[in-house]
Structures are given as structure tokens and as C-alpha cells.
Design a protein around this motif. Structure first.
Motif, short mmCIF file in Angstrom:
data_model
loop_
_atom_site.label_atom_id
_atom_site.label_comp_id
_atom_site.label_asym_id
_atom_site.label_seq_id
_atom_site.Cartn_x
_atom_site.Cartn_y
_atom_site.Cartn_z
N THR A 122 0.85 -1.19 0.00
CA THR A 122 0.00 0.00 0.00
C THR A 122 0.89 1.24 0.00
N LYS A 123 0.26 2.41 -0.10
CA LYS A 123 1.01 3.65 -0.08
C LYS A 123 1.76 3.80 1.25
N ARG A 124 1.12 3.40 2.33
CA ARG A 124 1.74 3.46 3.65
C ARG A 124 2.96 2.53 3.71
N ASP A 125 2.80 1.32 3.16
CA ASP A 125 3.92 0.37 3.14
C ASP A 125 5.10 0.93 2.33
N ARG A 126 4.81 1.58 1.21
CA ARG A 126 5.88 2.14 0.38
C ARG A 126 6.61 3.26 1.12
N ARG A 127 5.87 4.08 1.86
CA ARG A 127 6.50 5.15 2.64
C ARG A 127 7.42 4.55 3.71
N GLN A 128 6.96 3.50 4.37
CA GLN A 128 7.78 2.86 5.40
C GLN A 128 9.05 2.26 4.79
#
Length: 142
Positions: A122-128
Motif C-alpha cells: 500500500t502507499k503506507r507500506d511504500r513510505r515505510q
């Protein structure tokens, strides 16, 4: 002239036989596989309209890179139950051995993509993940 007349051929068309022997889900798929050059008869490229005879050797390159070689033992242009379809051909010993080796290789070294359980990040996973690459323990001033 009868619509179902085979024109004096000995056996059924290759595409009909592949469908009847349950190598392909539809006749259209069988025709596509033949047109792409993934099916040979007696070591030669074949056309979908080629008539098969008992004793012909059919080579198939299936999805996943698996190759099978079968000897035609029965002729049918009608799709029936699986046990009847399996009686239409006999797989060669070399083909069986190659399939066993491929199965063992898949068991020992599974495809890395099979380990992914969640799907796309997800977008959150990519940011992490991006934060991990920005930080480095060696660059932190004390």
C-alpha cells in the motif's frame, strides 16, 4: 455435403483431439497453441487441421515451460469424461521423468512470488520502505 464430413481423413483434427484429450480447455485455445508452434506431431510443426492417427507422437509445450510428449492411443473428436480422455494417449517415459524432475525442482526451490501473501504494498507500506533507505546507522552523528 454433410457439415460434419471430415473430407476423407483418417482421424480427427489435431485441435479437436487436444480438446477431447483435455490438454486444452477449448478448441480455440488448442488452435492458438498450435498456431504459436507449441504443438508438434512426430517431431514436425503441425497445423490445427492435421488429421491424427493412432501411434502419432504429439509434443506439447504447456504454460510454465513444461514439455510433454504423448503417443496417441485412441481417436476422438468428442470431449468426454476425464478417464475416457486419459485413455486417448500414453505419456512417454522421458516425459514422465522430466515432469517428475520439474515437480521436485519446484518443491525444492519455490517461486519467490509465491511467498508474497498480502499482494501489492500500500502507499503506507511504500513510505515505510522509503524511510528505511533514508536512514543509515553509519551516518548518524553521535
Amino acid at each position: 455435403m454433410d457439415r460434419h464430413d471430415d473430407g476423407g481423413r483418417d482421424g480427427p483434427r489435431l485441435d479437436k483431439w487436444l480438446w477431447a484429450a483435455r490438454f486444452c480447455k477449448t478448441r480455440g485455445v488448442a488452435q492458438d497453441e498450435i498456431d504459436k508452434g507449441r504443438v508438434t506431431v512426430n517431431g514436425q510443426a503441425a497445423k490445427a487441421s492435421r488429421a491424427l492417427r493412432v501411434g502419432d507422437r504429439v509434443g506439447l509445450r504447456l504454460p510454465g515451460g513444461l514439455e510433454r510428449t504423448v503417443v496417441v492411443r485412441g481417436l476422438s473428436a468428442v470431449r468426454g469424461p476425464a478417464p475416457v480422455a486419459q485413455a486417448l494417449y500414453e505419456e512417454t517415459a522421458d516425459s514422465l521423468a522430466a515432469r517428475a524432475r520439474a515437480a521436485e525442482q519446484r518443491r525444492l526451490a519455490p517461486e519467490p512470488s509465491q511467498a508474497i501473501e498480502q499482494g501489492r504494498p500500500t502507499k503506507r507500506d511504500r513510505r515505510q520502505l522509503g524511510e528505511w533507505t533514508r536512514w543509515s546507522a553509519s551516518l548518524d552523528p553521535d
